[in-house]
Design a protein around this motif. Structure first.
Motif, PDB file in Angstrom:
ATOM      1  N   ILE A  84       0.191  -3.690  -5.821  1.00 34.19           N
ATOM      2  CA  ILE A  84       0.214  -2.354  -5.214  1.00 34.19           C
ATOM      3  C   ILE A  84      -1.180  -1.737  -5.225  1.00 34.19           C
ATOM      4  N   THR A  85      -1.565  -1.156  -4.087  1.00 32.83           N
ATOM      5  CA  THR A  85      -2.726  -0.277  -4.017  1.00 32.83           C
ATOM      6  C   THR A  85      -2.208   1.122  -3.733  1.00 32.83           C
ATOM      7  N   TRP A  86      -2.645   2.097  -4.547  1.00 35.02           N
ATOM      8  CA  TRP A  86      -2.152   3.473  -4.426  1.00 35.02           C
ATOM      9  C   TRP A  86      -3.134   4.339  -3.634  1.00 35.02           C
ATOM     10  N   TYR A  87      -2.583   5.291  -2.866  1.00 33.76           N
ATOM     11  CA  TYR A  87      -3.387   6.231  -2.095  1.00 33.76           C
ATOM     12  C   TYR A  87      -2.854   7.638  -2.354  1.00 33.76           C
ATOM     13  N   ASP A  88      -3.687   8.478  -2.914  1.00 30.74           N
ATOM     14  CA  ASP A  88      -3.261   9.823  -3.301  1.00 30.74           C
ATOM     15  C   ASP A  88      -3.499  10.823  -2.176  1.00 30.74           C
ATOM     16  N   GLU A  89      -2.431  11.467  -1.719  1.00 28.60           N
ATOM     17  CA  GLU A  89      -2.565  12.612  -0.826  1.00 28.60           C
ATOM     18  C   GLU A  89      -2.879  13.844  -1.676  1.00 28.60           C
ATOM     19  N   GLU A  90      -3.974  14.492  -1.380  1.00 36.57           N
ATOM     20  CA  GLU A  90      -4.300  15.710  -2.114  1.00 36.57           C
ATOM     21  C   GLU A  90      -3.563  16.914  -1.529  1.00 36.57           C
ATOM     22  N   LYS A  91      -3.150  16.807  -0.282  1.00 42.48           N
ATOM     23  CA  LYS A  91      -2.305  17.811   0.365  1.00 42.48           C
ATOM     24  C   LYS A  91      -1.325  17.079   1.262  1.00 42.48           C
ATOM     25  N   HIS A 123       0.882  -1.170   0.000  1.00 48.01           N
ATOM     26  CA  HIS A 123       0.000   0.000   0.000  1.00 48.01           C
ATOM     27  C   HIS A 123       0.921   1.222   0.000  1.00 48.01           C
ATOM     28  N   ILE A 124       0.864   2.009  -1.065  1.00 47.55           N
ATOM     29  CA  ILE A 124       1.821   3.110  -1.216  1.00 47.55           C
ATOM     30  C   ILE A 124       1.088   4.442  -1.240  1.00 47.55           C
ATOM     31  N   ILE A 125       1.478   5.323  -0.304  1.00 46.69           N
ATOM     32  CA  ILE A 125       0.902   6.663  -0.194  1.00 46.69           C
ATOM     33  C   ILE A 125       1.761   7.615  -1.013  1.00 46.69           C
ATOM     34  N   VAL A 126       1.156   8.327  -1.969  1.00 42.62           N
ATOM     35  CA  VAL A 126       1.917   9.177  -2.876  1.00 42.62           C
ATOM     36  C   VAL A 126       1.330  10.581  -2.941  1.00 42.62           C
ATOM     37  N   ASN A 127       2.199  11.500  -3.324  1.00 42.84           N
ATOM     38  CA  ASN A 127       1.781  12.896  -3.500  1.00 42.84           C
ATOM     39  C   ASN A 127       2.648  13.517  -4.587  1.00 42.84           C
ATOM     40  N   TYR A 128       3.870  13.912  -4.221  1.00 39.42           N
ATOM     41  CA  TYR A 128       4.770  14.614  -5.134  1.00 39.42           C
ATOM     42  C   TYR A 128       5.160  13.721  -6.314  1.00 39.42           C
ATOM     43  N   LYS A 129       4.945  14.222  -7.544  1.00 42.96           N
ATOM     44  CA  LYS A 129       5.272  13.509  -8.788  1.00 42.96           C
ATOM     45  C   LYS A 129       4.717  12.078  -8.783  1.00 42.96           C
ATOM     46  N   ARG A 130       3.493  11.935  -8.295  1.00 43.16           N
ATOM     47  CA  ARG A 130       2.935  10.591  -8.131  1.00 43.16           C
ATOM     48  C   ARG A 130       2.666   9.890  -9.457  1.00 43.16           C
ATOM     49  N   LEU A 171       0.382  15.407   4.200  1.00 46.56           N
ATOM     50  CA  LEU A 171      -0.174  14.985   5.485  1.00 46.56           C
ATOM     51  C   LEU A 171       0.895  14.541   6.474  1.00 46.56           C
ATOM     52  N   GLY A 172       2.169  14.844   6.163  1.00 44.89           N
ATOM     53  CA  GLY A 172       3.231  14.485   7.091  1.00 44.89           C
ATOM     54  C   GLY A 172       3.600  13.011   7.008  1.00 44.89           C
ATOM     55  N   THR A 173       4.467  12.589   7.921  1.00 41.96           N
ATOM     56  CA  THR A 173       4.957  11.209   7.881  1.00 41.96           C
ATOM     57  C   THR A 173       3.966  10.206   8.459  1.00 41.96           C
ATOM     58  N   GLY A 174       2.862  10.695   9.042  1.00 41.88           N
ATOM     59  CA  GLY A 174       1.888   9.772   9.618  1.00 41.88           C
ATOM     60  C   GLY A 174       0.468   9.976   9.139  1.00 41.88           C
ATOM     61  N   GLY A 175       0.113  11.202   8.761  1.00 44.15           N
ATOM     62  CA  GLY A 175      -1.274  11.504   8.430  1.00 44.15           C
ATOM     63  C   GLY A 175      -1.809  10.746   7.241  1.00 44.15           C
ATOM     64  N   GLY A 176      -0.941  10.358   6.321  1.00 49.53           N
ATOM     65  CA  GLY A 176      -1.396   9.626   5.138  1.00 49.53           C
ATOM     66  C   GLY A 176      -2.028   8.291   5.467  1.00 49.53           C
ATOM     67  N   LEU A 177      -1.747   7.769   6.668  1.00 47.24           N
ATOM     68  CA  LEU A 177      -2.359   6.492   7.061  1.00 47.24           C
ATOM     69  C   LEU A 177      -3.877   6.604   7.159  1.00 47.24           C
ATOM     70  N   SER A 178      -4.379   7.813   7.351  1.00 43.89           N
ATOM     71  CA  SER A 178      -5.843   7.979   7.440  1.00 43.89           C
ATOM     72  C   SER A 178      -6.522   7.558   6.142  1.00 43.89           C
ATOM     73  N   LEU A 179      -5.799   7.596   5.035  1.00 44.06           N
ATOM     74  CA  LEU A 179      -6.357   7.196   3.748  1.00 44.06           C
ATOM     75  C   LEU A 179      -6.606   5.687   3.675  1.00 44.06           C
ATOM     76  N   LEU A 180      -6.018   4.942   4.618  1.00 43.89           N
ATOM     77  CA  LEU A 180      -6.160   3.484   4.624  1.00 43.89           C
ATOM     78  C   LEU A 180      -7.213   3.004   5.608  1.00 43.89           C
ATOM     79  N   ARG A 181      -7.982   3.922   6.154  1.00 42.20           N
ATOM     80  CA  ARG A 181      -8.980   3.526   7.145  1.00 42.20           C
ATOM     81  C   ARG A 181      -9.903   2.443   6.574  1.00 42.20           C
ATOM     82  N   GLY A 182     -10.037   1.353   7.314  1.00 46.67           N
ATOM     83  CA  GLY A 182     -10.890   0.249   6.893  1.00 46.67           C
ATOM     84  C   GLY A 182     -10.268  -0.691   5.879  1.00 46.67           C
ATOM     85  N   LYS A 183      -9.042  -0.382   5.440  1.00 44.54           N
ATOM     86  CA  LYS A 183      -8.410  -1.205   4.407  1.00 44.54           C
ATOM     87  C   LYS A 183      -7.568  -2.347   4.980  1.00 44.54           C
TER      88      LYS A 183
END
Length: 347
Positions: free
Chosen positions: A191-198, A168-175, A200-212
């Motif tokens: 791979i499952t991709w998760y796009d940060e729209e802004k 599970h890969i959290i991406v933002n810059y040049k994704r 979210l720091g080194t931990g906040g991106g985990l919120s995109l995986l809620r329930g996954k």
């Protein structure tokens, strides 16, 4: 004798000094001798880890962490038999006085044996990698090559050696570059991709995986490669009932100056010539329980160390699993990137 000396150390060395010597021989073990060169014990990186976790210190005498009844042989034939009957790394051969006269390490390089762990792996790959500028003006940090492969693929292959194939890969810059690279990759990673729209720091991106995620998972930054025993880490995590286990590496730095400690009125209280300083540093690699994700707000920008502190404040168990600095390669800065390349692929 040179090869023997790689594995021998005086029993009065400090734990820190012994760790450095273990790192230098790359076999994970050191045999301890007294002032008369008699074999009195052995110590492995695992022995040192257990000693430190029990409250021991890096400046303590290493004999305190040692096994004082090491397995030995008195002939090459006996060493070969011992070596192949059990999963030994090195067998010392001693003479009648108890002095080491040879070492048997097998007749070739042993293949590493990995137990399948089958855990999902979450990789935070959304940062800009400013420490690697100007390279990251062109490529996202995870795609910067180390030898023939980008760093993120080397990290993924290390997890795959433990049968951890779900990424599970959290991406933002040049994704889009990241996704395009793996779309054309012949390895066909899961791979499952998760796009940060802004950001979210080194931990906040985990919120995109809620329930996954329903099971324990590895969580890693995309700039560190760890070659320690992942099975031992997971066992420690489970045995201690942790919600988060932070993997930390011992760093040993020689201060190139004489260090003076001062008391009241300028009185010198201590002086040390070029001391060795040891400390634990965060590798950016963690073992995490899925309940931690539920404690992160939607699109909450937060560093993972702050998440750890939050879990501590809630009374949940978090702990450190220490590894040798030799097991951790960090490519977050250009000099370290070159060190990683040399270590993995040589000159």
């Amino acid at each position: 004798m040179d090869s023997i000396q790689m594995f021998l150390a005086n029993c009065n060395l400090s734990v820190s000094q012994a760790m450095r010597k273990i790192d230098s021989n790359s076999h994970g073990i050191l045999f301890l001798v007294d002032d008369n060169n008699l074999l009195v014990g052995c110590v492995t990186d695992g022995d040192i880890r257990r000693y430190l976790l029990s409250g021991g210190g890096m400046s303590d005498v290493v004999a305190r962490a040692s096994n004082q009844k090491p397995k030995v042989a008195r002939s090459l034939a006996e060493a070969i038999k011992l070596y192949h009957n059990r999963d030994y790394v090195v067998i010392p051969i001693i003479n009648n006085q108890g002095i080491v006269i040879d070492m048997y390490m097998g007749e070739g390089v042993k293949d590493k044996k990995y137990s399948p762990l089958h855990l999902p792996v979450v990789i935070n790959a959304g940062g800009k990698g400013t420490r690697l500028d100007p390279f990251t003006r062109v490529l996202p940090k995870p795609l910067i090559p180390v030898g023939d492969l980008p760093i993120i693929e080397l990290i993924m292959q290390e997890y795959q050696s433990y049968s951890c194939d779900e990424f599970h890969i959290i991406v933002n810059y040049k994704r889009e570059l990241m996704k395009a690279y793996f779309a054309d990759n012949e390895a066909n990673y899961n791979i499952t991709w998760y796009d940060e729209e802004k950001p979210l720091g080194t931990g906040g991106g985990l919120s995109l995986l809620r329930g996954k995620l329903k099971s324990t998972f590895f969580f890693a930054n995309c700039d560190a490669l760890l070659t320690a025993n992942y099975e031992s880490m997971l066992k420690f995590h489970k045995d201690n009932g942790n919600v988060i286990t932070m993997i930390c590496a011992y760093k040993n730095i020689n201060i190139p100056y004489g260090v003076v400690e001062m008391g009241e009125n300028g009185v010198i209280t201590d002086m040390k010539e070029k001391p060795l300083i040891s400390f634990l540093t965060n590798t950016g690699i963690y073992i995490v329980e899925p309940e931690v994700i539920d404690d992160i707000g939607d699109e909450e920008a937060i560093g993972f160390p702050d998440i750890i502190e939050r879990e501590k404040q809630k009374g949940k168990k978090v702990a450190v699993f220490p590894v040798s600095e030799n097991d951790w390669m960090d490519m977050g800065q250009l000099p370290e990137l070159e060190k990683m390349r040399k270590k993995l692929f040589g000159e």
